[in-house]
Scaffold this active site. Structure first.
Site, mmCIF file in Angstrom:
data_model
loop_
_atom_site.group_PDB
_atom_site.id
_atom_site.type_symbol
_atom_site.label_atom_id
_atom_site.label_comp_id
_atom_site.label_asym_id
_atom_site.label_seq_id
_atom_site.Cartn_x
_atom_site.Cartn_y
_atom_site.Cartn_z
ATOM 1 N N GLY A 23 21.331 13.375 83.515
ATOM 2 C CA GLY A 23 21.751 14.465 82.649
ATOM 3 C C GLY A 23 21.151 14.303 81.267
ATOM 4 O O GLY A 23 20.608 13.242 80.923
ATOM 5 N N ASN A 24 21.222 15.355 80.469
ATOM 6 C CA ASN A 24 20.691 15.316 79.116
ATOM 7 C C ASN A 24 21.282 16.440 78.284
ATOM 8 O O ASN A 24 21.754 17.450 78.832
ATOM 9 C CB ASN A 24 19.156 15.379 79.097
ATOM 10 C CG ASN A 24 18.601 16.259 80.199
ATOM 11 O OD1 ASN A 24 18.556 17.466 80.055
ATOM 12 N ND2 ASN A 24 18.205 15.638 81.300
ATOM 13 N N GLY A 39 16.860 7.478 79.873
ATOM 14 C CA GLY A 39 17.288 6.251 80.530
ATOM 15 C C GLY A 39 18.296 5.382 79.813
ATOM 16 O O GLY A 39 18.471 4.218 80.170
ATOM 17 N N SER A 67 13.192 13.000 79.825
ATOM 18 C CA SER A 67 12.057 13.512 80.605
ATOM 19 C C SER A 67 12.168 15.012 80.859
ATOM 20 O O SER A 67 11.188 15.661 81.225
ATOM 21 C CB SER A 67 11.958 12.764 81.935
ATOM 22 O OG SER A 67 13.131 12.959 82.711
ATOM 23 N N GLU A 68 13.370 15.562 80.660
ATOM 24 C CA GLU A 68 13.574 16.995 80.854
ATOM 25 C C GLU A 68 13.278 17.801 79.591
ATOM 26 O O GLU A 68 13.592 18.993 79.521
ATOM 27 C CB GLU A 68 15.014 17.269 81.304
ATOM 28 C CG GLU A 68 15.392 16.644 82.623
ATOM 29 C CD GLU A 68 14.777 17.335 83.823
ATOM 30 O OE1 GLU A 68 13.881 18.181 83.622
ATOM 31 O OE2 GLU A 68 15.186 17.025 84.942
ATOM 32 N N HIS A 87 22.532 19.632 80.381
ATOM 33 C CA HIS A 87 22.093 19.494 81.767
ATOM 34 C C HIS A 87 22.911 18.391 82.434
ATOM 35 O O HIS A 87 22.906 17.245 81.982
ATOM 36 C CB HIS A 87 20.605 19.154 81.824
ATOM 37 C CG HIS A 87 20.122 18.800 83.205
ATOM 38 N ND1 HIS A 87 20.502 19.505 84.318
ATOM 39 C CD2 HIS A 87 19.299 17.814 83.642
ATOM 40 C CE1 HIS A 87 19.930 18.985 85.391
ATOM 41 N NE2 HIS A 87 19.202 17.939 84.998
ATOM 42 N N HIS A 89 24.937 16.955 86.414
ATOM 43 C CA HIS A 89 24.817 16.883 87.872
ATOM 44 C C HIS A 89 26.209 16.907 88.518
ATOM 45 O O HIS A 89 26.570 15.990 89.266
ATOM 46 C CB HIS A 89 24.075 15.619 88.288
ATOM 47 C CG HIS A 89 22.660 15.557 87.824
ATOM 48 N ND1 HIS A 89 21.896 14.430 87.939
ATOM 49 C CD2 HIS A 89 21.861 16.482 87.237
ATOM 50 C CE1 HIS A 89 20.680 14.647 87.451
ATOM 51 N NE2 HIS A 89 20.647 15.892 87.004
ATOM 52 N N HIS A 150 19.566 19.836 92.702
ATOM 53 C CA HIS A 150 19.431 19.063 91.468
ATOM 54 C C HIS A 150 20.717 19.047 90.647
ATOM 55 O O HIS A 150 21.321 18.002 90.487
ATOM 56 C CB HIS A 150 18.268 19.644 90.654
ATOM 57 C CG HIS A 150 17.896 18.838 89.460
ATOM 58 N ND1 HIS A 150 16.641 18.901 88.893
ATOM 59 C CD2 HIS A 150 18.595 17.968 88.692
ATOM 60 C CE1 HIS A 150 16.575 18.083 87.853
ATOM 61 N NE2 HIS A 150 17.770 17.511 87.700
#
Length: 212
Positions: A23-24, A39, A67-68, A87, A89, A150
């Site tokens: 997530g982010n 990470g 990374s998103e 974001h 999950h 996702h």
């Protein structure tokens, strides 16, 4: 803004929207984007770790961004009204992404804050430009989009709205799965869904003073 990123990170963990480092979260403020680093476990995240980039994605300070980042940048480019992106999950929203191409207009709070129909974006690998394009296409003018196989992305005029949208979408996905299991359910009319959404945008919504 960094403090808000930390508070939001704690929120998504406490509400079961993510596990581990996945997530982010990002916030756009003035000419910068504050985003969770790649990470780093949320329980050890500190303000100096929060990544800061410009609107083109150039790294300014903090650790390397999520990374998103390409998806966050693409949403900000296409949605002037969006100043925060979450974001996650979550279980039910992700499950819906496996079995349906959208969630229909089921309940009032969902259509008000999220939009009348929550679409599922076509699958693409995480962190790619393809995913960013698919997400923006399926998101449209809504405040939520499901990512096939996702997870979930919600957006808001501020971080509070984006986080609330995550909870509402996950609740709606859970309701939808129960309804599918029963086999018969009703939906709101398109006319009522549009009316409720407009009511939220034009009169019900509360906006923080420092979003931009």
């Amino acid at each position: 803004m960094k403090k808000k990123i930390l508070e939001a990170s704690k929120f998504i963990v406490e509400n079961g929207l993510v596990k581990g480092t996945w997530g982010n979260i990002s916030i756009r403020y003035e000419d910068k984007i504050y985003i969770t680093p790649s990470g780093i476990p949320y329980d050890i995240l500190t303000e100096d770790m929060v990544s800061v980039v410009d609107l083109k994605g150039n790294h300014i300070e903090g650790l390397n961004p999520s990374s998103e980042l390409p998806t966050h940048l693409e949403i900000y480019r296409t949605r002037e009204d969006v100043n925060a992106i979450v974001h996650t999950h979550p279980i039910f929203s992700t499950t819906v992404s496996l079995v349906a191409d959208h969630i229909p207009p089921l309940i009032e709070d969902s259509v008000m804050i999220l939009g009348s129909k929550i679409l599922v974006a076509e699958y693409a690998l995480a962190g790619t430009e393809d995913l960013a394009i698919n997400v923006v296409k399926a998101l449209g003018n809504n405040n939520a989009v499901l990512l096939k196989n996702h997870g979930l992305i919600t957006v808001g005029v501020d971080i509070k709205e984006a986080l609330t949208a995550s909870l509402v979408c996950e609740k709606t996905a859970e309701i939808y799965l129960y309804a599918l299991n029963i086999g018969k359910f009703s939906t709101l009319s398109e006319e009522d869904a549009i009316m409720l959404r407009n009511k939220y945008l034009n009169s019900y919504r509360q906006i923080e003073k420092d979003v931009r």
